[in-house]
Motif scaffolding. Structure first.
Motif, mmCIF file in Angstrom:
data_model
loop_
_atom_site.group_PDB
_atom_site.id
_atom_site.type_symbol
_atom_site.label_atom_id
_atom_site.label_comp_id
_atom_site.label_asym_id
_atom_site.label_seq_id
_atom_site.Cartn_x
_atom_site.Cartn_y
_atom_site.Cartn_z
ATOM 1 N N SER A 165 0.836 -1.214 0.000
ATOM 2 C CA SER A 165 0.000 0.000 0.000
ATOM 3 C C SER A 165 0.867 1.258 0.000
ATOM 4 O O SER A 165 0.358 2.363 -0.125
ATOM 5 C CB SER A 165 -0.893 0.021 1.243
ATOM 6 O OG SER A 165 -0.080 0.123 2.408
ATOM 7 N N HIS A 191 2.878 1.750 2.674
ATOM 8 C CA HIS A 191 3.058 2.099 4.086
ATOM 9 C C HIS A 191 4.474 1.819 4.596
ATOM 10 O O HIS A 191 5.171 0.946 4.086
ATOM 11 C CB HIS A 191 2.023 1.409 4.991
ATOM 12 C CG HIS A 191 2.185 -0.068 5.189
ATOM 13 N ND1 HIS A 191 1.111 -0.914 5.331
ATOM 14 C CD2 HIS A 191 3.280 -0.854 5.299
ATOM 15 C CE1 HIS A 191 1.532 -2.151 5.543
ATOM 16 N NE2 HIS A 191 2.853 -2.141 5.518
ATOM 17 N N GLU A 207 -0.535 4.074 6.755
ATOM 18 C CA GLU A 207 -1.191 3.773 5.482
ATOM 19 C C GLU A 207 -1.370 5.061 4.657
ATOM 20 O O GLU A 207 -1.170 6.165 5.183
ATOM 21 C CB GLU A 207 -2.564 3.139 5.770
ATOM 22 C CG GLU A 207 -2.494 1.801 6.513
ATOM 23 C CD GLU A 207 -1.989 0.641 5.643
ATOM 24 O OE1 GLU A 207 -1.351 0.886 4.601
ATOM 25 O OE2 GLU A 207 -2.234 -0.513 6.020
ATOM 26 N N LEU A 219 -6.233 -0.422 9.096
ATOM 27 C CA LEU A 219 -5.373 -1.029 8.075
ATOM 28 C C LEU A 219 -6.029 -1.010 6.697
ATOM 29 O O LEU A 219 -7.239 -1.226 6.557
ATOM 30 C CB LEU A 219 -5.023 -2.468 8.469
ATOM 31 C CG LEU A 219 -4.218 -2.582 9.768
ATOM 32 C CD1 LEU A 219 -3.962 -4.048 10.112
ATOM 33 C CD2 LEU A 219 -2.899 -1.829 9.663
ATOM 34 N N HIS A 220 -5.208 -0.770 5.674
ATOM 35 C CA HIS A 220 -5.646 -0.739 4.271
ATOM 36 C C HIS A 220 -6.008 -2.164 3.843
ATOM 37 O O HIS A 220 -5.407 -3.134 4.333
ATOM 38 C CB HIS A 220 -4.475 -0.207 3.437
ATOM 39 C CG HIS A 220 -4.850 0.253 2.078
ATOM 40 N ND1 HIS A 220 -5.120 -0.627 1.048
ATOM 41 C CD2 HIS A 220 -5.006 1.495 1.572
ATOM 42 C CE1 HIS A 220 -5.416 0.066 -0.047
ATOM 43 N NE2 HIS A 220 -5.361 1.355 0.249
ATOM 44 N N THR A 275 -3.122 -4.226 2.731
ATOM 45 C CA THR A 275 -2.319 -4.711 3.864
ATOM 46 C C THR A 275 -2.974 -5.948 4.480
ATOM 47 O O THR A 275 -2.306 -6.942 4.783
ATOM 48 C CB THR A 275 -2.202 -3.588 4.928
ATOM 49 O OG1 THR A 275 -1.625 -2.453 4.295
ATOM 50 C CG2 THR A 275 -1.382 -4.021 6.112
#
Ligand code: GLP
Length: 242
Positions: free
Chosen positions: A140, A142, A147, A161-162, A165
């Protein structure tokens, strides 16, 4: 600085650099503060640091460590927690005093989260800041669990969290739905305040996002891109990014 080599050679070089810093400080009775990452990327580095301890007598008694992040909702002894990861891959294999190890807790009650995160920041500051920070990257974009959308001023905090991820972590947790939705992460500001950073990215899966982070414009959409402004970041990859 960009260095291309294989993962094992990078691990040896970074570990050597850390070992030299530790020994230099030990001579003057000073400590070293290490910022540590999880994931498959730094495992070779942790193996090499453990080898330096066992075979060459490198002592970690004057080292303090701060981990980047932890999943919310996991107990420290959960097999997929970053606490467990760090114990297995590094801490159980070296002589670092347990009281010198700091990893964000995934078990803080919502009411106390803010104070807890401010306390994590303060502890880093009280020890003089992070001397050497180890970083990987998520697909992503990160670093830690910062993120897309994370600002450069962000400090240690709880984050969502994305999906990328959580998808990447699904195999660890036996499916996307079992992956924790939130984490506590060191902030962008915390990471970028480190004196020296070793950024590591290996393998095809990391190539595209790493190129976007370092060859395109700096943007909060790819938090790792802010490393372009950090004065002492070494980018360690096994692919070309120019
Ligand atoms: C997690 C961690 C990151 C790490 C990333 C990459 O998301 N929070 O700090 O960089 O995983 O993991 P891997 O090295 O396994 O690709």
């Amino acid at each position: 600085m960009i260095l291309k080599d294989d993962k094992e050679n990078h691990a040896k070089k970074i570990a050597k650099c850390i070992a030299e810093e530790i020994k230099l400080r030990q001579k003057f009775d000073q400590h070293l503060v290490l910022g540590l990452a999880t994931g498959s990327t730094p495992i070779s580095l942790y193996n090499e640091l453990a080898r330096l301890h066992v075979e060459e007598g490198l002592s970690f008694r004057d080292v303090f460590t701060f981990n980047l992040d932890e999943y919310c909702g996991l107990e420290d002894n959960h097999p997929k927690s970053y606490h467990d990861f760090m114990n297995v891959n590094l801490f159980n294999r070296i002589d670092i005093p347990r009281e010198n190890i700091f990893i964000p807790s995934g078990q803080i009650e919502p009411l106390f989260e803010r104070d807890y995160c401010e306390g994590y920041e303060q502890t880093i500051k009280d020890l003089g800041g992070i001397d050497v920070q180890i970083l990987g990257i998520g697909r992503s974009g990160h670093i830690g669990f910062n993120e897309p959308g994370s600002s450069v001023d962000s400090i240690t905090r709880k984050v969502k969290l994305h999906d990328i991820t959580r998808t990447d972590a699904s195999s660890d947790f036996g499916g996307f739905d079992n992956v924790p939705t939130h984490a506590i992460t060191m902030g962008m500001k915390t990471i970028l305040s480190a004196n020296r950073i070793f950024f590591m990215a290996f393998g095809e899966a990391k190539q595209e996002i790493t190129k976007r982070a370092f060859c395109e414009e700096i943007t909060d959409d790819i938090p790792a891109s802010h490393l372009q402004r950090h004065k002492k970041t070494t980018i360690c990859t096994d692919f070309d990014i120019t």
